[in-house]
Design a protein around this motif. Structure first.
Motif, PDB file in Angstrom:
ATOM      1  N   SER A  32     -67.725 -29.548   0.012  1.00 50.94           N
ATOM      2  CA  SER A  32     -67.209 -29.017  -1.247  1.00 50.94           C
ATOM      3  C   SER A  32     -65.694 -28.917  -1.195  1.00 50.94           C
ATOM      4  CB  SER A  32     -67.798 -27.634  -1.532  1.00 50.94           C
ATOM      5  OG  SER A  32     -69.178 -27.719  -1.765  1.00 50.94           O
ATOM      6  N   ASP A  33     -65.081 -29.077  -2.359  1.00 52.89           N
ATOM      7  CA  ASP A  33     -63.630 -29.027  -2.463  1.00 52.89           C
ATOM      8  C   ASP A  33     -63.125 -27.646  -2.030  1.00 52.89           C
ATOM      9  OD1 ASP A  33     -61.055 -29.803  -2.988  1.00 52.89           O
ATOM     10  OD2 ASP A  33     -61.508 -30.585  -4.982  1.00 52.89           O
ATOM     11  N   ILE A  34     -61.890 -27.609  -1.553  1.00 54.06           N
ATOM     12  CA  ILE A  34     -61.349 -26.391  -0.944  1.00 54.06           C
ATOM     13  C   ILE A  34     -60.228 -25.762  -1.739  1.00 54.06           C
ATOM     14  CG2 ILE A  34     -61.968 -27.121   1.390  1.00 54.06           C
ATOM     15  CD1 ILE A  34     -59.033 -28.020   1.726  1.00 54.06           C
ATOM     16  N   ASP A  35     -59.745 -26.460  -2.777  1.00 56.35           N
ATOM     17  CA  ASP A  35     -58.513 -26.001  -3.419  1.00 56.35           C
ATOM     18  C   ASP A  35     -58.696 -24.698  -4.165  1.00 56.35           C
ATOM     19  OD1 ASP A  35     -60.117 -27.571  -5.237  1.00 56.35           O
ATOM     20  OD2 ASP A  35     -58.423 -27.630  -6.616  1.00 56.35           O
ATOM     21  N   ASP A  36     -59.916 -24.404  -4.647  1.00 54.10           N
ATOM     22  CA  ASP A  36     -60.129 -23.141  -5.357  1.00 54.10           C
ATOM     23  C   ASP A  36     -60.010 -21.949  -4.420  1.00 54.10           C
ATOM     24  OD1 ASP A  36     -62.451 -23.885  -4.012  1.00 54.10           O
ATOM     25  OD2 ASP A  36     -63.546 -24.301  -5.862  1.00 54.10           O
ATOM     26  N   GLY A  37     -60.457 -22.095  -3.167  1.00 55.82           N
ATOM     27  CA  GLY A  37     -60.271 -21.014  -2.193  1.00 55.82           C
ATOM     28  C   GLY A  37     -58.809 -20.773  -1.893  1.00 55.82           C
ATOM     29  N   PHE A  38     -58.049 -21.858  -1.771  1.00 63.29           N
ATOM     30  CA  PHE A  38     -56.609 -21.717  -1.572  1.00 63.29           C
ATOM     31  C   PHE A  38     -55.949 -21.055  -2.787  1.00 63.29           C
ATOM     32  CE2 PHE A  38     -56.689 -25.182   1.761  1.00 63.29           C
ATOM     33  CZ  PHE A  38     -56.188 -24.382   2.783  1.00 63.29           C
ATOM     34  N   ALA A  39     -56.474 -21.336  -3.987  1.00 57.81           N
ATOM     35  CA  ALA A  39     -55.908 -20.723  -5.193  1.00 57.81           C
ATOM     36  C   ALA A  39     -56.082 -19.213  -5.173  1.00 57.81           C
ATOM     37  CB  ALA A  39     -56.557 -21.316  -6.444  1.00 57.81           C
ATOM     38  N   LEU A  40     -57.269 -18.748  -4.785  1.00 58.05           N
ATOM     39  CA  LEU A  40     -57.488 -17.305  -4.685  1.00 58.05           C
ATOM     40  C   LEU A  40     -56.583 -16.701  -3.623  1.00 58.05           C
ATOM     41  CD1 LEU A  40     -58.959 -14.668  -5.256  1.00 58.05           C
ATOM     42  CD2 LEU A  40     -60.823 -15.444  -3.763  1.00 58.05           C
ATOM     43  N   ALA A  41     -56.486 -17.367  -2.472  1.00 60.83           N
ATOM     44  CA  ALA A  41     -55.620 -16.859  -1.406  1.00 60.83           C
ATOM     45  C   ALA A  41     -54.171 -16.785  -1.864  1.00 60.83           C
ATOM     46  CB  ALA A  41     -55.752 -17.751  -0.170  1.00 60.83           C
ATOM     47  N   THR A 132     -52.668 -12.186 -17.732  1.00 65.72           N
ATOM     48  CA  THR A 132     -52.787 -13.640 -17.801  1.00 65.72           C
ATOM     49  C   THR A 132     -54.140 -14.049 -17.248  1.00 65.72           C
ATOM     50  OG1 THR A 132     -50.431 -14.188 -17.714  1.00 65.72           O
ATOM     51  CG2 THR A 132     -51.929 -15.796 -16.791  1.00 65.72           C
ATOM     52  N   LEU A 133     -54.793 -14.962 -17.932  1.00 67.99           N
ATOM     53  CA  LEU A 133     -56.074 -15.496 -17.498  1.00 67.99           C
ATOM     54  C   LEU A 133     -55.826 -16.863 -16.872  1.00 67.99           C
ATOM     55  CD1 LEU A 133     -59.150 -15.542 -17.364  1.00 67.99           C
ATOM     56  CD2 LEU A 133     -59.190 -16.113 -19.794  1.00 67.99           C
ATOM     57  N   VAL A 134     -56.195 -17.024 -15.613  1.00 66.90           N
ATOM     58  CA  VAL A 134     -56.035 -18.285 -14.900  1.00 66.90           C
ATOM     59  C   VAL A 134     -57.420 -18.866 -14.679  1.00 66.90           C
ATOM     60  CG1 VAL A 134     -55.073 -19.446 -12.887  1.00 66.90           C
ATOM     61  CG2 VAL A 134     -53.979 -17.365 -13.756  1.00 66.90           C
ATOM     62  N   ALA A 135     -57.693 -19.998 -15.311  1.00 65.16           N
ATOM     63  CA  ALA A 135     -59.019 -20.613 -15.260  1.00 65.16           C
ATOM     64  C   ALA A 135     -58.939 -21.898 -14.451  1.00 65.16           C
ATOM     65  CB  ALA A 135     -59.519 -20.901 -16.675  1.00 65.16           C
ATOM     66  N   ILE A 136     -59.644 -21.922 -13.311  1.00 69.05           N
ATOM     67  CA  ILE A 136     -59.550 -23.076 -12.424  1.00 69.05           C
ATOM     68  C   ILE A 136     -60.907 -23.761 -12.235  1.00 69.05           C
ATOM     69  CG2 ILE A 136     -57.482 -22.266 -11.249  1.00 69.05           C
ATOM     70  CD1 ILE A 136     -59.222 -21.227  -8.983  1.00 69.05           C
ATOM     71  N   GLY A 137     -61.848 -23.451 -13.111  1.00 69.63           N
ATOM     72  CA  GLY A 137     -63.142 -24.125 -13.128  1.00 69.63           C
ATOM     73  C   GLY A 137     -63.457 -24.537 -14.557  1.00 69.63           C
ATOM     74  N   PRO A 138     -64.680 -24.987 -14.844  1.00 67.39           N
ATOM     75  CA  PRO A 138     -65.070 -25.223 -16.232  1.00 67.39           C
ATOM     76  C   PRO A 138     -64.834 -23.976 -17.078  1.00 67.39           C
ATOM     77  CG  PRO A 138     -66.693 -26.153 -14.733  1.00 67.39           C
ATOM     78  CD  PRO A 138     -65.733 -25.362 -13.880  1.00 67.39           C
ATOM     79  N   LEU A 139     -64.510 -24.160 -18.347  1.00 66.40           N
ATOM     80  CA  LEU A 139     -64.027 -23.063 -19.184  1.00 66.40           C
ATOM     81  C   LEU A 139     -65.145 -22.282 -19.889  1.00 66.40           C
ATOM     82  CD1 LEU A 139     -60.868 -24.780 -20.711  1.00 66.40           C
ATOM     83  CD2 LEU A 139     -60.928 -22.896 -19.073  1.00 66.40           C
ATOM     84  N   ALA A 256     -55.639 -33.057  -2.427  1.00 63.68           N
ATOM     85  CA  ALA A 256     -54.822 -32.496  -3.496  1.00 63.68           C
ATOM     86  C   ALA A 256     -55.014 -30.982  -3.598  1.00 63.68           C
ATOM     87  CB  ALA A 256     -55.168 -33.147  -4.831  1.00 63.68           C
ATOM     88  N   LEU A 257     -53.959 -30.297  -4.010  1.00 68.00           N
ATOM     89  CA  LEU A 257     -53.984 -28.846  -4.212  1.00 68.00           C
ATOM     90  C   LEU A 257     -53.989 -28.556  -5.715  1.00 68.00           C
ATOM     91  CD1 LEU A 257     -51.470 -27.779  -1.427  1.00 68.00           C
ATOM     92  CD2 LEU A 257     -53.937 -27.332  -1.463  1.00 68.00           C
ATOM     93  N   HIS A 258     -55.048 -28.971  -6.373  1.00 67.19           N
ATOM     94  CA  HIS A 258     -55.130 -28.836  -7.833  1.00 67.19           C
ATOM     95  C   HIS A 258     -54.992 -27.372  -8.273  1.00 67.19           C
ATOM     96  CE1 HIS A 258     -56.668 -32.958  -7.887  1.00 67.19           C
ATOM     97  NE2 HIS A 258     -57.634 -32.604  -7.071  1.00 67.19           N
ATOM     98  N   ASP A 259     -55.947 -26.545  -7.871  1.00 62.48           N
ATOM     99  CA  ASP A 259     -56.023 -25.172  -8.371  1.00 62.48           C
ATOM    100  C   ASP A 259     -54.869 -24.278  -7.926  1.00 62.48           C
ATOM    101  OD1 ASP A 259     -58.352 -25.914  -9.645  1.00 62.48           O
ATOM    102  OD2 ASP A 259     -59.657 -25.146  -8.072  1.00 62.48           O
ATOM    103  N   PRO A 260     -54.381 -24.403  -6.691  1.00 62.84           N
ATOM    104  CA  PRO A 260     -53.246 -23.549  -6.320  1.00 62.84           C
ATOM    105  C   PRO A 260     -52.008 -23.777  -7.186  1.00 62.84           C
ATOM    106  CG  PRO A 260     -54.296 -24.410  -4.358  1.00 62.84           C
ATOM    107  CD  PRO A 260     -54.916 -25.122  -5.528  1.00 62.84           C
ATOM    108  N   LEU A 261     -51.802 -24.983  -7.670  1.00 65.99           N
ATOM    109  CA  LEU A 261     -50.634 -25.223  -8.528  1.00 65.99           C
ATOM    110  C   LEU A 261     -50.759 -24.427  -9.828  1.00 65.99           C
ATOM    111  CD1 LEU A 261     -47.951 -26.666  -8.968  1.00 65.99           C
ATOM    112  CD2 LEU A 261     -49.229 -28.611  -9.919  1.00 65.99           C
ATOM    113  N   ALA A 262     -51.975 -24.347 -10.372  1.00 65.05           N
ATOM    114  CA  ALA A 262     -52.174 -23.571 -11.604  1.00 65.05           C
ATOM    115  C   ALA A 262     -51.899 -22.091 -11.380  1.00 65.05           C
ATOM    116  CB  ALA A 262     -53.597 -23.774 -12.121  1.00 65.05           C
ATOM    117  N   VAL A 263     -52.203 -21.587 -10.185  1.00 67.13           N
ATOM    118  CA  VAL A 263     -51.879 -20.196  -9.858  1.00 67.13           C
ATOM    119  C   VAL A 263     -50.371 -20.030  -9.679  1.00 67.13           C
ATOM    120  CG1 VAL A 263     -52.074 -18.428  -8.062  1.00 67.13           C
ATOM    121  CG2 VAL A 263     -54.119 -19.627  -8.867  1.00 67.13           C
ATOM    122  N   ALA A 264     -49.751 -20.973  -8.983  1.00 71.80           N
ATOM    123  CA  ALA A 264     -48.326 -20.843  -8.657  1.00 71.80           C
ATOM    124  C   ALA A 264     -47.452 -20.787  -9.900  1.00 71.80           C
ATOM    125  CB  ALA A 264     -47.887 -21.998  -7.754  1.00 71.80           C
TER     126      ALA A 264
END
Length: 329
Positions: A32-41, A132-139, A256-264
């Motif tokens: 499974s992809d890992i970028d969402d865990g990095f986004a939370l961290a 702010t609402l940060v959505a990194i999965g399906p909406l 790729a670090l998809h979700d962490p960029l949305a958090v940053a």
């Protein structure tokens, strides 16, 4: 669309932005992809952000596994007080992810009772204009919240979405839209029509921010439990992509670090270049399911913009920020 908030370059210690993170977190599940865990961290490590609530949704994995893994990651990071609420188990038209055959050990933490969409509304309306609402999965959860309480669009500071691809294409007929929009395009359409201040961070820019095997080794050498865990997940995910997607040139030696960029970009919007646009998403055709069409307002009599999209990224600056924050955990 309401004007997006203008954030000062320097924030006072008290001016932390409250965020709700809506995620399909899968870090820790094999394959499974890992970028969402990095986004939370990253959200927890950012001194300018205060994570008020985490909600889960079916996407990278099923919602029960996403909830379990989110709780386990919060436990690993020593953040047991962050509330987690389970969300939608399927998209608005029934798409759902099946659970994996192998699960990590159960965490000692448990999700809070209730419904994700209702808790999103409650959290945002508790201090109008501050969250702010940060959505990194399906909406799905976000769309349900907006359908239940349309005033959410007026009271949320902004909604930042990791989703879409605007100036390019996926070039994959099996999944013509970016995954989060493909999984629930109807939810994306509801969000786009809501009038909320929206920022989309799509594959155009997220594919440019890469985490390498060398970066993973450096995280492991830092000595923290999370660093070792994150490094192991990163090495496994890069190896999985190399085996399963041999034609993906970008997938060799990095991910790729998809979700962490949305958090940053919540606290550092200057990391990307923003462009106002009028965006719609295809919901009806299976051939173009989830494809987002962006009108960049260049012609005569352009439509009113309904969002901003990221069109470029300072990848080096983001990676420096990301690695520095992760080393602090």
């Amino acid at each position: 669309m309401r004007p997006l908030p203008v954030r000062a370059a320097a924030m006072s210690a008290a001016a932390r932005t409250r965020i709700v993170l809506d995620t399909d977190l899968a870090m820790g599940a094999p394959g499974s992809d890992i970028d969402d865990g990095f986004a939370l961290a990253l959200a927890l490590a950012d001194p300018d952000l205060s994570v008020e609530l985490v909600t889960t949704v079916s996407g990278n994995t099923d919602v029960d596994t996403a909830t379990r893994l989110t709780l386990g990651l919060l436990e690993r990071l020593g953040r047991a007080t962050v509330p987690v609420v389970r969300g939608a188990s399927q998209g608005l038209r029934g798409w759902r992810r099946e659970p994996p055959t192998t699960l990590p050990p159960a965490p000692t933490l448990a999700p809070e009772p209730g419904y994700a969409a209702l808790r999103i509304i409650e959290t945002v309306l508790s201090e109008p204009g501050a969250c702010t609402l940060v959505a990194i999965g399906p909406l799905t959860n976000v769309a349900l919240a907006l359908a239940i309480e349309p005033a959410l669009a007026e009271h949320v500071q902004q909604i930042v979405v990791m989703g879409g691809v605007f100036l390019q294409q996926t070039n994959r007929w099996q999944m013509p839209g970016e995954f989060n929009t493909w999984a629930d395009p109807d939810a994306t359409a509801i969000v786009l029509a809501s009038g909320a201040p929206l920022r989309f961070v799509g594959l155009d820019v997220t594919l440019q921010v890469r985490l390498t095997r060398e970066d993973a080794a450096a995280m492991a050498s830092g000595g923290s439990d999370f660093g070792r865990f994150a490094a192991e997940c990163t090495q496994e995910w890069i190896g999985y992509v190399e085996r399963e997607r041999p034609g993906d040139i970008l997938g060799h030696g990095s991910c790729a670090l998809h979700d962490p960029l949305a958090v940053a970009v919540v606290s550092r919007p200057d990391l990307v270049t923003w462009q106002e646009a009028y965006v719609q998403v295809e919901t009806a055709s299976s051939l173009t399911r989830g494809v987002m069409v962006a009108d960049l307002l260049a012609g005569q009599h352009p439509p009113e913009p309904n969002c901003e999209i990221a069109t470029a990224v300072d990848a080096a600056a983001f990676l420096d920020l990301f690695l520095g924050r992760i080393r602090e955990l």
